[in-house]
Each structure stands twice: as structure tokens, then as C-alpha cells.
Write a protein that holds these residues in place. Structure first.
Motif, PDB file in Angstrom:
ATOM      1  N   PHE A   1       0.725  -1.141   0.068  1.00 25.31           N
ATOM      2  CA  PHE A   1       0.022  -0.136   0.149  1.00 25.31           C
ATOM      3  C   PHE A   1       0.809   1.147  -0.044  1.00 25.31           C
ATOM      4  N   HIS A   2       1.781   1.344   0.839  1.00 27.02           N
ATOM      5  CA  HIS A   2       2.506   2.499   1.072  1.00 27.02           C
ATOM      6  C   HIS A   2       3.634   2.649  -0.147  1.00 27.02           C
ATOM      7  N   ALA A   3       4.078   1.755  -0.868  1.00 28.37           N
ATOM      8  CA  ALA A   3       4.711   1.565  -1.950  1.00 28.37           C
ATOM      9  C   ALA A   3       3.969   2.066  -2.940  1.00 28.37           C
ATOM     10  N   SER A   4       2.651   1.728  -3.249  1.00 28.27           N
ATOM     11  CA  SER A   4       1.929   2.046  -4.413  1.00 28.27           C
ATOM     12  C   SER A   4       1.662   3.435  -4.073  1.00 28.27           C
ATOM     13  N   LEU A   5       1.440   3.842  -3.184  1.00 31.88           N
ATOM     14  CA  LEU A   5       1.046   5.419  -2.785  1.00 31.88           C
ATOM     15  C   LEU A   5       2.411   6.299  -3.394  1.00 31.88           C
ATOM     16  N   ALA A   6       3.582   5.841  -2.795  1.00 31.52           N
ATOM     17  CA  ALA A   6       4.630   6.583  -3.503  1.00 31.52           C
ATOM     18  C   ALA A   6       4.769   6.682  -4.842  1.00 31.52           C
ATOM     19  N   ARG A   7       4.588   5.585  -5.563  1.00 26.12           N
ATOM     20  CA  ARG A   7       4.362   5.604  -6.869  1.00 26.12           C
ATOM     21  C   ARG A   7       3.578   6.596  -7.488  1.00 26.12           C
ATOM     22  N   ALA A   8       2.355   6.823  -6.723  1.00 25.48           N
ATOM     23  CA  ALA A   8       1.422   7.799  -7.420  1.00 25.48           C
ATOM     24  C   ALA A   8       1.897   9.317  -7.480  1.00 25.48           C
ATOM     25  N   THR A   9       3.176   9.420  -6.637  1.00 22.41           N
ATOM     26  CA  THR A   9       3.583  10.877  -6.585  1.00 22.41           C
ATOM     27  C   THR A   9       4.302  11.072  -8.189  1.00 22.41           C
ATOM     28  N   ARG A  10       5.002  10.096  -8.594  1.00 24.24           N
ATOM     29  CA  ARG A  10       5.612  10.074 -10.044  1.00 24.24           C
ATOM     30  C   ARG A  10       7.140  10.851  -9.544  1.00 24.24           C
ATOM     31  N   ASN A  11       7.417  10.453  -8.278  1.00 24.47           N
ATOM     32  CA  ASN A  11       8.730  10.983  -8.025  1.00 24.47           C
ATOM     33  C   ASN A  11       9.668   9.946  -7.834  1.00 24.47           C
ATOM     34  N   ARG A  12      10.781   9.594  -8.513  1.00 24.49           N
ATOM     35  CA  ARG A  12      11.611   8.259  -8.166  1.00 24.49           C
ATOM     36  C   ARG A  12      12.191   8.231  -6.923  1.00 24.49           C
ATOM     37  N   ILE A  13      12.617   9.631  -6.539  1.00 25.69           N
ATOM     38  CA  ILE A  13      13.271   9.618  -5.174  1.00 25.69           C
ATOM     39  C   ILE A  13      12.473   9.155  -4.005  1.00 25.69           C
ATOM     40  N   VAL A  14      11.216   9.574  -3.989  1.00 24.16           N
ATOM     41  CA  VAL A  14      10.305   9.415  -3.041  1.00 24.16           C
ATOM     42  C   VAL A  14       9.995   7.848  -3.157  1.00 24.16           C
ATOM     43  N   VAL A  15       9.838   7.340  -4.104  1.00 22.48           N
ATOM     44  CA  VAL A  15       9.646   5.949  -4.435  1.00 22.48           C
ATOM     45  C   VAL A  15      10.970   4.897  -3.752  1.00 22.48           C
ATOM     46  N   SER A  16      12.116   5.360  -4.017  1.00 27.62           N
ATOM     47  CA  SER A  16      13.507   4.979  -3.254  1.00 27.62           C
ATOM     48  C   SER A  16      13.477   5.043  -1.844  1.00 27.62           C
ATOM     49  N   ILE A  17      13.043   6.336  -1.348  1.00 27.78           N
ATOM     50  CA  ILE A  17      13.147   6.637  -0.036  1.00 27.78           C
ATOM     51  C   ILE A  17      11.777   5.745   0.744  1.00 27.78           C
ATOM     52  N   MET A  18      10.758   5.607   0.078  1.00 33.79           N
ATOM     53  CA  MET A  18       9.564   4.799   0.524  1.00 33.79           C
ATOM     54  C   MET A  18       9.976   3.300   0.721  1.00 33.79           C
ATOM     55  N   ALA A  19      10.806   2.869  -0.226  1.00 31.98           N
ATOM     56  CA  ALA A  19      11.097   1.346  -0.356  1.00 31.98           C
ATOM     57  C   ALA A  19      12.355   1.172   0.864  1.00 31.98           C
ATOM     58  N   THR A  20      12.754   1.893   0.919  1.00 35.08           N
ATOM     59  CA  THR A  20      14.130   2.228   2.131  1.00 35.08           C
ATOM     60  C   THR A  20      13.012   1.891   3.642  1.00 35.08           C
ATOM     61  N   LEU A  21      12.249   2.987   3.830  1.00 33.16           N
ATOM     62  CA  LEU A  21      11.315   2.832   4.852  1.00 33.16           C
ATOM     63  C   LEU A  21      10.678   1.533   5.130  1.00 33.16           C
ATOM     64  N   ASN A  22      10.227   0.843   4.000  1.00 37.04           N
ATOM     65  CA  ASN A  22       9.355  -0.138   3.947  1.00 37.04           C
ATOM     66  C   ASN A  22      10.081  -1.402   4.551  1.00 37.04           C
ATOM     67  N   ASP A  23      11.526  -1.469   3.818  1.00 37.82           N
ATOM     68  CA  ASP A  23      12.447  -2.486   4.439  1.00 37.82           C
ATOM     69  C   ASP A  23      12.803  -2.030   6.008  1.00 37.82           C
TER      70      ASP A  23
END
Length: 268
Positions: free
Chosen positions: A187-209
Motif C-alpha cells: 500500500f505504502h509503496a503504491s502510494l509513493a509511486r502515485a507521486t511520480r517521483n523516483r526519489i520518493v519511491v526509493s525512500i519509501m522502499a527504504t522505509l518499508n525495509d
């Protein structure tokens, strides 16, 4: 005395190390200047750190491009005026944060400086610092409501459909009494992708880990999976209406609930 490194520290977010034909000549001149100014004797006390910083600077300047091995320990030790052991320690530092890789029988190679490698040091530090859990929650409170707010202005029908599929799977697992950690993360990863910002996606992936353990603990508590689902549903409801403030508020409340549960777990 060696002048201080003027760009950024080892873990800062620099650009990619890439050169094109159009800027090849300029890069070569920059690399020559970098070699002249950076490969020289080092006289600082924190020798290994200074060596690592110099090597990183040379990588950014294009003197040590990806795909070509770095000079050997002996050669660098001679040119920097330090021991081979100090160069070896610098290599370990750079390898730990993903800036170089050692290939057996081939040598040590620079890695391309992409976003994933630049945020990786955060994961490497926090993954074994369990006492930083409260600080990590503070990061989530600052970061994820902002992500939800931006997502509300950029989200597409496909994004909403993806989030809805995740919620439906979460509901089915909840009814069956099964763990929905994977859906919580998705859910949180998909929400990050909706921002269309690759850095946000990467930071969220790190947080999810980093959040795997806290999710494992809280999702075992009675009522927690249902509250997690309701929190996600509230965020999606706001997103459907393009309500950035509502999405941000719903995400903040969701994280606050998690914080309360974690506090109960630590006191249990």
C-alpha cells in the motif's frame, strides 16, 4: 595541509556518474584536473575517511568511471602517500555504502551512483539501531503525510485501481485471519509511486525495509490489522476526491495509531 573536500560527504545525494559524447572533452579536462588536485599525498589524521572521500570525488569527476577498475591498493597508496592498509580501509567504507564493488580476480570497480545506492546507508544504519524506532516514526510523520498530499494531486485511475486491489486483498486476509504484512507494505509503496517521483519511491522502499519488524510486532496485536485497513481506506477515500489535506490528515492519524501500538508493545 590537504584542503577540505568541497562537495558532499560520502552519503550525500549526488548525481549519477555518467558521461556522454557531447561532454566527453569537458569531462576529460575535469578528470585531469581532479587527478592533479586529488591524487596527492594525504596528511590528515582521519586518513581512511579522507582517502574514501578523495576516491568518491574522483568518481564524480569522471576520473574513475563505472566499468573500469580502480588503481590497485599499492598504486593508490603510493600516490596518496599512505599505507596500503589505509587504502584497504577506505575501500571497505566505499563498498559498505555501495559506491564500489570488488570482483574476484578482476579488481575493484566504481558503481554507478543511482538513487538506490544513495539512500542505502540509511537502511544500513537503522537496521541495527533498534533504539531509533521513535526517530523512525518521526520520519514517517514528516514524510508520509506529505507523500499522501502530493499523491492526491497526481494520482491516476490506474493508481487508484492498484490501491483498491491491495485493500481488497487486505480485507480477504483479515477475514481469513491471515497476515497482511505484504499488503501493508505494498500500500505504502503504491502510494509513493502515485507521486511520480523516483526519489520518493526509493525512500519509501527504504522505509518499508526498515518497517518489517515493527509491522510484524503490531499486526499481531488484537484489532491492529482491522485498524490498519481502516487507516488505508481513509487515505484512499481522500485520494479519490483529490483531497490533499484529507489524505495527509488520514495518513498522519494512521501513523499515530501505529505509534501508540508500538508503545504498548514496548511496555508489555
Amino acid at each position: 595541509m590537504v584542503e577540505p573536500v568541497r562537495r558532499v560527504s560520502l552519503t550525500s545525494a549526488s548525481g549519477r556518474v555518467k558521461r556522454t559524447d557531447a561532454v566527453g572533452a569537458s569531462s576529460r579536462r575535469r578528470a585531469a584536473g581532479a587527478r592533479k588536485g586529488l591524487i596527492e599525498p594525504i596528511k590528515k589524521t582521519r586518513i581512511a575517511e579522507e582517502i574514501a572521500d578523495r576516491i568518491r570525488e574522483l568518481m564524480l569527476a569522471g576520473a574513475f568511471p563505472p566499468g573500469r577498475p580502480l588503481p590497485g591498493e599499492r598504486q593508490l597508496a603510493e600516490r596518496f602517500g599512505v599505507s596500503r592498509g589505509s587504502v584497504r580501509d577506505a575501500f571497505r567504507t566505499l563498498e559498505t555504502i555501495g559506491l564500489i564493488v570488488t570482483r574476484h580476480g578482476q579488481g575493484t570497480f566504481p558503481q554507478e551512483l543511482d538513487v538506490d545506492r544513495l539512500v542505502a546507508p540509511l537502511a544500513s544504519v537503522l537496521s541495527y539501531r533498534h533504539d531509533l524506532q521513535d526517530e523512525l516514526l518521526d520520519v514517517r510523520r514528516m514524510f508520509e503525510p506529505a507523500v499522501a498530499r502530493v499523491a492526491a494531486t497526481r494520482i491516476t485511475d490506474d493508481d487508484l485501481a492498484d490501491l483498491q486491489r491491495i485493500l481488497e486483498t487486505q480485507r480477504r486476509k483479515l477475514k481469513a485471519g491471515r497476515s497482511a504484512i505484504a499488503e501493508d507494505t505494498a500500500f505504502h509503496a503504491s502510494l509513493a509511486r502515485a507521486t511520480r517521483n523516483r526519489i520518493v519511491v526509493s525512500i519509501m522502499a527504504t522505509l518499508n525495509d526498515l518497517l518489517v519488524e515493527s509491522r510484524r510486532l503490531t499486526l499481531k496485536q488484537k484489532g491492529r490489522p482491522a485498524r490498519s485497513l481502516r487507516g488505508h481506506e481513509a487515505v484512499v477515500a481522500a485520494l479519490r476526491h483529490g483531497d490533499g489535506d484529507g489524505a495527509s490528515r488520514a495518513m498522519r492519524e494512521h501513523i499515530d495509531q501505529i505509534a501508540d501500538l508500538l508503545q504498548q508493545t514496548s511496555h508489555g
